[in-house]
Every structure is written in structure tokens, then in C-alpha cells.
Design an enzyme around this catalytic site. Sequence first.
Site, PDB file in Angstrom:
ATOM      1  N   LYS A  22     -11.681   3.738   2.727  1.00 35.92           N
ATOM      2  CA  LYS A  22     -10.513   4.558   3.061  1.00 35.92           C
ATOM      3  C   LYS A  22      -9.466   4.490   1.947  1.00 35.92           C
ATOM      4  O   LYS A  22      -8.985   5.509   1.479  1.00 35.92           O
ATOM      5  CB  LYS A  22      -9.904   4.034   4.374  1.00 35.92           C
ATOM      6  N   ASN A  23      -9.140   3.272   1.521  1.00 37.45           N
ATOM      7  CA  ASN A  23      -8.025   3.130   0.589  1.00 37.45           C
ATOM      8  C   ASN A  23      -8.355   3.574  -0.835  1.00 37.45           C
ATOM      9  O   ASN A  23      -7.455   3.722  -1.659  1.00 37.45           O
ATOM     10  CB  ASN A  23      -7.504   1.691   0.596  1.00 37.45           C
ATOM     11  N   ARG A  92       0.717   7.282   6.504  1.00 42.53           N
ATOM     12  CA  ARG A  92       1.606   6.756   5.466  1.00 42.53           C
ATOM     13  C   ARG A  92       1.136   7.175   4.069  1.00 42.53           C
ATOM     14  O   ARG A  92       1.933   7.394   3.173  1.00 42.53           O
ATOM     15  CB  ARG A  92       1.662   5.230   5.558  1.00 42.53           C
ATOM     16  N   CYS A 116       0.516   3.245  10.333  1.00 42.43           N
ATOM     17  CA  CYS A 116       0.634   2.115  11.255  1.00 42.43           C
ATOM     18  C   CYS A 116       2.083   1.649  11.303  1.00 42.43           C
ATOM     19  O   CYS A 116       2.770   1.638  10.293  1.00 42.43           O
ATOM     20  CB  CYS A 116      -0.205   0.944  10.752  1.00 42.43           C
ATOM     21  N   ARG A 121       8.027  -1.085   6.056  1.00 44.56           N
ATOM     22  CA  ARG A 121       7.293  -0.263   5.083  1.00 44.56           C
ATOM     23  C   ARG A 121       8.150   0.793   4.396  1.00 44.56           C
ATOM     24  O   ARG A 121       7.938   2.003   4.557  1.00 44.56           O
ATOM     25  CB  ARG A 121       6.091   0.401   5.760  1.00 44.56           C
ATOM     26  N   PRO A 122       9.126   0.380   3.639  1.00 49.03           N
ATOM     27  CA  PRO A 122       9.977   1.358   2.954  1.00 49.03           C
ATOM     28  C   PRO A 122       9.251   2.039   1.786  1.00 49.03           C
ATOM     29  O   PRO A 122       8.121   1.668   1.459  1.00 49.03           O
ATOM     30  CB  PRO A 122      11.136   0.507   2.454  1.00 49.03           C
ATOM     31  N   ILE A 123       9.919   3.021   1.183  1.00 46.43           N
ATOM     32  CA  ILE A 123       9.300   3.726   0.049  1.00 46.43           C
ATOM     33  C   ILE A 123      10.195   3.652  -1.198  1.00 46.43           C
ATOM     34  O   ILE A 123      10.061   4.445  -2.119  1.00 46.43           O
ATOM     35  CB  ILE A 123       8.964   5.198   0.392  1.00 46.43           C
ATOM     36  N   ASP A 124      11.112   2.677  -1.182  1.00 48.98           N
ATOM     37  CA  ASP A 124      12.065   2.577  -2.294  1.00 48.98           C
ATOM     38  C   ASP A 124      11.376   2.392  -3.653  1.00 48.98           C
ATOM     39  O   ASP A 124      11.825   2.931  -4.664  1.00 48.98           O
ATOM     40  CB  ASP A 124      13.053   1.423  -2.031  1.00 48.98           C
ATOM     41  N   LEU A 125      10.267   1.650  -3.691  1.00 50.22           N
ATOM     42  CA  LEU A 125       9.599   1.405  -4.985  1.00 50.22           C
ATOM     43  C   LEU A 125       9.020   2.709  -5.535  1.00 50.22           C
ATOM     44  O   LEU A 125       9.042   2.955  -6.738  1.00 50.22           O
ATOM     45  CB  LEU A 125       8.489   0.372  -4.830  1.00 50.22           C
ATOM     46  N   ASP A 305      -5.073  -6.574   5.348  1.00 50.86           N
ATOM     47  CA  ASP A 305      -5.838  -5.759   6.299  1.00 50.86           C
ATOM     48  C   ASP A 305      -6.935  -6.558   7.001  1.00 50.86           C
ATOM     49  O   ASP A 305      -7.637  -6.016   7.862  1.00 50.86           O
ATOM     50  CB  ASP A 305      -6.469  -4.552   5.580  1.00 50.86           C
ATOM     51  N   ARG A 397      -8.786   5.731  12.744  1.00 56.29           N
ATOM     52  CA  ARG A 397      -8.119   6.025  11.463  1.00 56.29           C
ATOM     53  C   ARG A 397      -8.876   5.416  10.292  1.00 56.29           C
ATOM     54  O   ARG A 397      -8.796   5.922   9.170  1.00 56.29           O
ATOM     55  CB  ARG A 397      -6.694   5.440  11.460  1.00 56.29           C
TER      56      ARG A 397
HETATM   57  C1  UD1 Z   1      -1.919  -0.194   1.018  1.00 60.52           C
HETATM   58  C2  UD1 Z   1      -3.106   0.033   1.918  1.00 60.52           C
HETATM   59  C3  UD1 Z   1      -2.972  -0.803   3.181  1.00 60.52           C
HETATM   60  C4  UD1 Z   1      -2.780  -2.271   2.815  1.00 60.52           C
HETATM   61  C5  UD1 Z   1      -1.647  -2.452   1.808  1.00 60.52           C
HETATM   62  C6  UD1 Z   1      -1.523  -3.870   1.273  1.00 60.52           C
HETATM   63  C7  UD1 Z   1      -3.760   2.302   1.423  1.00 60.52           C
HETATM   64  C8  UD1 Z   1      -3.904   3.676   1.902  1.00 60.52           C
HETATM   65  N1  UD1 Z   1      -3.168   1.431   2.258  1.00 60.52           N
HETATM   66  O1  UD1 Z   1      -0.768   0.214   1.741  1.00 60.52           O
HETATM   67  O2  UD1 Z   1      -4.154  -0.632   3.953  1.00 60.52           O
HETATM   68  O3  UD1 Z   1      -2.456  -3.010   3.981  1.00 60.52           O
HETATM   69  O4  UD1 Z   1      -1.846  -1.583   0.677  1.00 60.52           O
HETATM   70  O5  UD1 Z   1      -2.734  -4.290   0.746  1.00 60.52           O
HETATM   71  O6  UD1 Z   1      -4.176   1.964   0.325  1.00 60.52           O
HETATM   72  N2  UD1 Z   1       6.969  -1.911  -0.059  1.00 60.52           N
HETATM   73  C9  UD1 Z   1       8.310  -1.770  -0.285  1.00 60.52           C
HETATM   74  N3  UD1 Z   1       8.742  -0.604  -0.862  1.00 60.52           N
HETATM   75  C10 UD1 Z   1       7.880   0.388  -1.246  1.00 60.52           C
HETATM   76  C11 UD1 Z   1       6.518   0.218  -1.017  1.00 60.52           C
HETATM   77  C12 UD1 Z   1       6.071  -0.949  -0.410  1.00 60.52           C
HETATM   78  O7  UD1 Z   1       9.107  -2.643   0.044  1.00 60.52           O
HETATM   79  O8  UD1 Z   1       8.336   1.404  -1.778  1.00 60.52           O
HETATM   80  C13 UD1 Z   1       6.475  -3.149   0.603  1.00 60.52           C
HETATM   81  C14 UD1 Z   1       5.820  -2.851   1.945  1.00 60.52           C
HETATM   82  O9  UD1 Z   1       6.768  -2.717   2.965  1.00 60.52           O
HETATM   83  C15 UD1 Z   1       4.921  -4.044   2.121  1.00 60.52           C
HETATM   84  C16 UD1 Z   1       4.501  -4.367   0.692  1.00 60.52           C
HETATM   85  O10 UD1 Z   1       5.431  -3.717  -0.159  1.00 60.52           O
HETATM   86  O11 UD1 Z   1       5.660  -5.121   2.645  1.00 60.52           O
HETATM   87  C17 UD1 Z   1       3.101  -3.893   0.344  1.00 60.52           C
HETATM   88  O12 UD1 Z   1       2.996  -2.514   0.558  1.00 60.52           O
HETATM   89  P1  UD1 Z   1       2.048  -1.578  -0.312  1.00 60.52           P
HETATM   90  O13 UD1 Z   1       1.273  -2.415  -1.274  1.00 60.52           O
HETATM   91  O14 UD1 Z   1       2.868  -0.460  -0.837  1.00 60.52           O
HETATM   92  O15 UD1 Z   1       1.073  -1.036   0.787  1.00 60.52           O
HETATM   93  P2  UD1 Z   1       0.615   0.457   1.006  1.00 60.52           P
HETATM   94  O16 UD1 Z   1       0.361   1.103  -0.303  1.00 60.52           O
HETATM   95  O17 UD1 Z   1       1.491   1.113   1.990  1.00 60.52           O
END
Ligand code: UD1
Length: 417
Positions: A22-23, A92, A116, A121-125, A305, A397
Amino acid sequence: MTKLIINGGARLEGELKVQGAKNATLPILAAALLTEEPVIVYNWPAISDVYNMLSILEHIGAQVEYEKDRLVIDTRRAQRWEMPDRLAKEIRSSIFMIGPILARFRMARFTYPGGCEIGSRPIDLHLRGLKSLGVNVTESGGHIFCEGRHLRGGDIHLDYPSVGATENLMMAASMAPGQTVIHNAAREPEIIELQKVINQMGGKVRGAGTSTIRIEGRERLNGFTYTCIPDRIVAGTFMVAAVVTQGKITLRNVIPEHLFAITAKLREAGAHITVYEDALTVEATGRPKEMHLIETGPYPGFPPDMQAQMCTAASIARGTSIVVESVFDNRFKHVGELLRMGANIVTKNNVAVIKGVEKLHGAEVKTMDLRGGAALVLAGLCAEGTTIVDQAHIIDRGYQAFESELRMLGADIRRED
Ligand code: UD1
């Protein structure tokens, strides 16, 4: 409401081919927008996250055709740069679309993504990285608008090696004039797959799999053909299924290297694991042993995961295991459900202390998130009596035909829609 009904106690035994990841698939589907030529994906997983991603692509104007193993995406007529709110909230991973949409149209508009309910799970990065590439980001009325007329290469330092942000920025940068360097990039195998795909398109990306990724932007990218790597989390879930049912399962189509962290922990739990070139066999006799510490971390650390599934194994282990969730906040929602099944778990903040019990017992439990749902199914497989797992559509999913594969291995499990 979809339910999975499990009569526990069957020993699982047999062989299984692991589905595509999936990922790896999701960002690569988003990458289809980087080209106007057709894109072909083989061995794609038929799971609802992928179907939702395909619907988003169709909304943007792509033509999508699929058959059992082969998926064709043609984005020649794509013209929308706005993401549909409803679909974006479902998944997401829709956040990955921002990079390719910006690369293609130099504009993008979207709402906060869903997926989920795991912590904040913010998107600031993602957004800060895009700003470093010259994108102007504004927010109003719950929508985020990205204007990328001046999209160009830049230096990015991620405060955390986010998988999604790394992928998103790689895709935006692949068509941004100049050179981009992503420091503290995620090192997951899925990032390496994305690099391979962008390079196959005629792009120039180096360093995936390390913490520094360098990208030289191109004006145009070509189509590509991609065969999806095996899903390491699905493989890990079936490995735990063998352990908790004291069974023997051979998994074909795996990349053993991607499973090192899981293999090591399950060996600690007493499982016998034989590793072949692209397969492995897990055999367990007796209750698992305790696993002293399972702490999640970015790859090559223990995958978040797989944390929930390991909680199930620890719940019936012979001693006390400690699980530390270091990646996500609020990712212990399955614990409350495991308690209903007789588990002995105490959590505080991001730590769970799990004292193994001899047997779990069947109960009606609720899927709270994708992997937590899989963990409850595993618990049902080894529990005494009948377990009903509610909201099982959430498991769809990420797992393709989960219950029929488990049934093939000898489980007594059925679905009620
Ligand atoms: C991806 C995987 C998910 C897996 C996760 C960690 C996919 C589709 N999903 O999710 O299955 O559980 O990696 O291995 O590939 N964060 C921030 N700001 C941001 C982005 C992330 O603070 O802008 C934080 C998140 O809240 C979390 C951490 O960084 O605590 C890791 O998140 P991230 O590596 O971004 O996971 P995803 O890409 O969402």
C-alpha cells in the site's frame, strides 16, 4: 456495518503470496500526475485506500483502467488542481497529491487530509518544505491554497523524517527548476521505490534510502511501468498470525531485508523463522515469550504499523513486554479493545506494559484504525470462543481479501456486511 466473526483456536498453516505494498503504491499513483504519458502499475493491491486514490485521480481528470493485476493511468486530460474534500478526508495519503498537482499545474487547493485517526498527524512539514521550494501557501475557510508560479529547487531540512513529506517534496522537486536537497529525509523502502520511478521517468534523484536526497528538476517527465514491491506490514501481520496461533506459515513474495526489525522481535518471542531469497517461513510452538522492549521508530526502526499486532502477541506471551510508541501520539486505541478480550495492559502516555495472559477470550470489539483492526483479528484467532470485530471495513483500507486468506490458512472467520 461490516463485521468479522472469528471462532478462535484454529492453528494456521499453509502458504501465501504477499500482496503489493500500500505505502509504495499510493505515492507512485500520485506520481502519475508528473507525466502526460500513460503509466502502468503491476501487482497493485486491491484495497480501499488505492481505490480512493484512483477516484481522486479521476476527479482531477485522469483516465483509470484496471484489471486483476494491471493498472493503467493516463493523465493527459487532467486539468483540475482542486482536490475533492470528501475523498481527501477519507485518505491521508491524498496529501501526496499536492506535490505532483503543484508540479503539473503550479497551483493546488485542498482541505486537511483524513485517514486513520492516529494522533494529531499534522502536515506542517509538507507545507514548510513546499515553502522552501518557492510555493506560496495560504489558508482560508478550512482550505489550503498553494500557488507555485515560482516553484524552484531549494534546501529543505525536515524536523522529523516524515515519510509522506519526503515523498511529497521529492515529487514537487522533480519538476522544479534547479537542485533540491532534502536533509533528514525518511529512509523507508517506499522512498527508494519512488526514486526508482522518478528516475525511470527521466528525472534525476539520488540518495533515497539515506538521510540526504538530491533532486535535479526536469521540465518534462515520461511515463513509467512499475511493479509493486511486497507489503512488509501485511507480511508482518501474517507472521504474527503464525506466532499467536502456534502455526506455520510460509510467505512468498517478500523482501526479507524489509522485515528485519519484525523478524528480530518475533525470534525474541521464540518463533522459528527461516529466511529464503524472497520467502520466509514462520513456525511457532507454544505461547510466545515476552519481548522486552518494542519501540517504534522511523525505518530501519520497528515499524509503527506493526505496533498493534505486536500488542496482541505480547498479550498472550509468557512474561511482561513493554511497547513504546515513539512515532505517533494516541496510537493505543486497540488496547481498550484487547482489554475487553481479557488482556492485561497498562498504558501511560506512549508506553504500554503488557503482562501476558494464558488465553484471551472472545468479545465484541471495534476497529478504531487500520492496523489496530488487524490486531483485533489476530486476537480473535487465538482467543477462546467467538470474537466479533466491528467496523471491519477500516481493515479493507490496507488488507486485500484478509479474511479469505486467513480462511485459506485454516482460520474460522467470516464477514457479515
Ligand atoms: C506513512 C505511512 C503510514 C506509517 C507512517 C510511519 C503511507 C501512505 N503511510 O504515513 O502507514 O504509519 O508513514 O511509518 O506511507 N508529522 C508531522 N508533520 C508533518 C508530517 C508528519 O508532525 O507534516 C508527524 C506525524 O504526526 C507522525 C510522524 O511525523 O507523528 C510520522 O509521520 P509520517 O512519517 O509523515 O507518516 P505518514 O507519511 O503520514
